[in-house]
Design an enzyme around this catalytic site. Structure first.
Site, mmCIF file in Angstrom:
data_model
loop_
_atom_site.group_PDB
_atom_site.id
_atom_site.type_symbol
_atom_site.label_atom_id
_atom_site.label_comp_id
_atom_site.label_asym_id
_atom_site.label_seq_id
_atom_site.Cartn_x
_atom_site.Cartn_y
_atom_site.Cartn_z
ATOM 1 N N LYS A 36 73.625 -16.625 -6.861
ATOM 2 C CA LYS A 36 72.885 -16.564 -5.749
ATOM 3 C C LYS A 36 73.793 -16.026 -4.651
ATOM 4 C CE LYS A 36 69.606 -19.023 -3.741
ATOM 5 N NZ LYS A 36 68.907 -20.006 -2.944
ATOM 6 N N GLU A 80 82.442 -21.317 -11.795
ATOM 7 C CA GLU A 80 82.191 -21.544 -13.287
ATOM 8 C C GLU A 80 81.666 -19.913 -13.473
ATOM 9 O OE1 GLU A 80 81.259 -25.718 -12.159
ATOM 10 O OE2 GLU A 80 80.852 -23.735 -11.159
ATOM 11 N N GLY A 94 67.850 -23.603 -6.927
ATOM 12 C CA GLY A 94 68.403 -23.369 -8.075
ATOM 13 C C GLY A 94 67.542 -23.923 -9.334
ATOM 14 N N ARG A 95 67.202 -25.243 -9.401
ATOM 15 C CA ARG A 95 66.327 -25.890 -10.528
ATOM 16 C C ARG A 95 64.877 -25.413 -10.440
ATOM 17 N NH1 ARG A 95 68.583 -29.087 -7.033
ATOM 18 N NH2 ARG A 95 67.350 -30.777 -5.830
ATOM 19 N N GLU A 125 68.832 -34.161 -10.531
ATOM 20 C CA GLU A 125 69.469 -33.457 -9.113
ATOM 21 C C GLU A 125 68.514 -33.657 -8.041
ATOM 22 O OE1 GLU A 125 72.526 -30.249 -9.885
ATOM 23 O OE2 GLU A 125 70.739 -29.267 -9.009
ATOM 24 N N HIS A 181 65.269 -41.017 -35.997
ATOM 25 C CA HIS A 181 66.256 -41.747 -36.720
ATOM 26 C C HIS A 181 67.541 -41.965 -36.045
ATOM 27 C CE1 HIS A 181 63.858 -41.153 -40.554
ATOM 28 N NE2 HIS A 181 63.283 -40.290 -39.960
ATOM 29 N N LYS A 215 83.206 -30.670 -6.776
ATOM 30 C CA LYS A 215 83.608 -29.209 -6.625
ATOM 31 C C LYS A 215 84.648 -29.128 -5.682
ATOM 32 C CE LYS A 215 79.237 -26.856 -7.408
ATOM 33 N NZ LYS A 215 78.223 -25.809 -6.967
#
Length: 548
Positions: free
Chosen positions: A209, A215, A270-271, A356, A387, A515
């Site tokens: 954005k 990153e 964002g999410r 979050e 399993h 951050k």
């Protein structure tokens, strides 16, 4: 606006505490025996998906009291506040309108003096045009070759949502087009993707954005360097890079043409952003029409969530169940178990969506809560998970509510694979509900010829308490529409939980401190300088410096 008081002060909460004392000792096996109609009473339908809540440790009275709690916390008012654009993300002074991204009605929705729905339509048309050019071959790389590989570079919501959907709907993917994702700043992530690609036929989607996410921009610059190593001319960037951003200045400085920047808004968290231009990789992978089906599936859940009474409202009921287990049973985890290999990334996506959003210890008054909030979300695809960690769910010492998810129809019907898969889906929830008591174990071992001390020594290890709560979600087929509806359900469930816990679900201040410290430490590592740190951090940094 959202109400602002502790749920523990409500009459419903007090009633639920008393009610819990009567429910906690009851066994699901007995509840089913007492009521043959239990499945029908606690199963809810939407489109071609059913939500079976009957294997939960609840009664009709439990749901009545939980719905009373939702009313006292004004969940209906909160729902309207979100849909109508009130700034319910108060700590960032923003509206929360991801639902506008999949609203196909003719209504108007004004945000900051602009019609949000009209703006959404404009970006959607831009995405449709772009996808059509890409799939028709009109859009080519700098040597005139068709694009064969799409690489989405983003992190968090700009990666997890699109990546999950592309994987989930792989059966619908456009032919002769591969889609990749780079998110981790670990250089291995970019290296392993780039080595498979040809610069002449690769298109990069940079999803940020602000176009400043460390990153993402680091990975984008690496991709640009890899591309220019062969293409050389910076002008060619315009044919191979597009941006999902609001920072046009930074986008054009990077080398991306302004017309290849796709907008989204502050009111898209964002999410919750896969429905926006952040979903461009999805639209490229599936074709825009399939992307629109995904949106329409989400819209169907939005309508249900906004219109249905609380007693029949699937996201509300799912949220209330989580409240019931988290705050009254004391459960600290929740497992998501998709019995469909295409949905294998769903638990990872839901981890971010839920944890979050609601991993908060401060209420809307700025005071520390004195009750538990978001449980840890985890899981994996069945039958692999059976399993690995199902032993803990069946016979461990902690209670773990589970969501089991499966399609009735397989995308790949070969041999007896799907009946075998679904036999496990059905059997696991039944086993978790019923368990196996001493009498049943003794009879089973006796039939195998075991007796005496040998039988008695083995017997306790073969006991299953049962009474483990599960919710079964079963769709006719995993389609874009049904996936959109399912994801929207979990979004709304998360919101309702936040409303009841009296916390803000749409900010994420908890990611900021790490951050900030990482930014300072990065400078120290690159410059070979060191500032005062605790002895552990200093020791680790020194080890790195000596061994890099």
């Amino acid at each position: 606006m959202l109400k602002n008081y502790s749920p523990t002060k409500t009459e419903a909460w007090k009633n639920l505490q008393e009610h819990f004392k009567t429910v906690q000792p009851q066994h699901l096996r007995d509840l089913f025996a007492q009521d043959p109609a239990r499945f029908n009473k606690f199963t809810f339908h939407l489109n071609e998906t059913i939500y079976d809540l009957s294997k939960n440790r609840i009664s009709e009275e439990t749901l009545r009291l939980l719905v009373q709690l939702a009313r006292e916390m004004d969940v209906p008012g909160a729902i309207e506040s979100m849909f109508t654009g009130e700034k319910i993300n108060a700590t960032e002074n923003r509206a929360v309108l991801h639902t506008a991204l999949r609203n196909f009605s003719d209504e108007s929705l004004e945000v900051e003096g602009e019609n949000a729905l009209q703006e959404v339509r404009q970006v959607q048309e831009q995405m449709r045009t772009f996808c059509n050019k890409l799939h028709s071959g009109e859009w080519t790389g700098y040597t005139g070759k068709r694009i064969q590989s799409i690489v989405n570079i983003g992190i968090g919501g700009s990666d997890l949502g699109p990546k999950m959907v592309v994987e989930a709907l792989k059966k619908y993917q456009q032919p002769d087009l591969e889609v990749y994702f780079i998110s981790n700043v670990d250089g291995t992530d970019a290296t392993e993707v780039l080595r498979r690609l040809d610069p002449e036929t690769t298109l990069f989607i940079i999803a940020s954005k602000t176009f400043t996410t460390k990153e993402t921009i680091t990975n984008a610059e690496t991709a640009r360097g890899w591309f220019l190593h062969k293409a050389v001319d910076r002008e060619h960037i315009k044919k191979h890079f597009v941006a999902l951003s609001t920072n046009i200045e930074a986008v054009t400085k990077f080398g991306i043409a302004q017309e290849n920047a796709f907008r989204f808004w502050d009111w898209v968290g964002g999410r919750f952003s896969l429905w926006s231009a952040i979903g461009l990789s999805v639209a490229c992978a599936l074709g825009y029409d399939k992307f629109e089906e995904l949106l329409r599936g989400a819209e169907s859940m939005d309508k249900h969530f906004r219109q249905e009474p609380l007693e029949k409202n699937i996201p509300v009921l799912m949220a209330l169940l989580s409240i019931w287990y988290t705050n009254f049973f004391g459960c600290q985890t929740h497992a998501i178990l998709p019995y469909d290999q295409y949905l294998r990334l769903l638990p990872e996506y839901l981890q971010q969506l839920m944890m979050e959003s609601n991993g908060k210890n401060t209420d809307r008054n700025g005071k520390r809560v004195d009750y538990q909030t978001q449980p840890v979300v985890w899981g994996a695809a069945g039958t692999n998970s059976q399993h690995s960690f199902f032993q803990l769910i069946h016979q461990g010492t902690i209670l773990i509510p589970c969501d089991f998810i499966a399609p009735a129809e397989s995308q790949n019907p070969i041999g007896n694979h799907h009946p075998l898969l679904l036999s496990n889906f059905f059997a696991q929830t039944e086993a978790l509900m019923k368990g196996k008591n001493a009498e049943e174990v003794r009879e089973e071992l006796t039939q195998k010829g075991m007796k005496g001390d040998e039988l008695e020594q083995l017997l306790p290890h073969k006991l299953f308490e049962g009474n483990k709560p599960t919710t079964s979600i079963m769709m006719k087929k995993l389609t874009p529409f049904e996936l959109g509806s399912l994801v929207a359900m979990y979004e709304h469930k998360t919101f309702v939980q936040g409303v009841i816990w009296n916390i803000y679900s749409f900010d994420q201040w908890g990611v900021e401190l790490g951050k900030q410290l990482a930014g300072a430490i990065e400078g120290e590592l690159l410059q070979g300088k060191s500032s005062p740190h605790d002895s552990s951090t200093s020791g680790l940094m020194q080890y790195y410096t000596e061994n890099k």
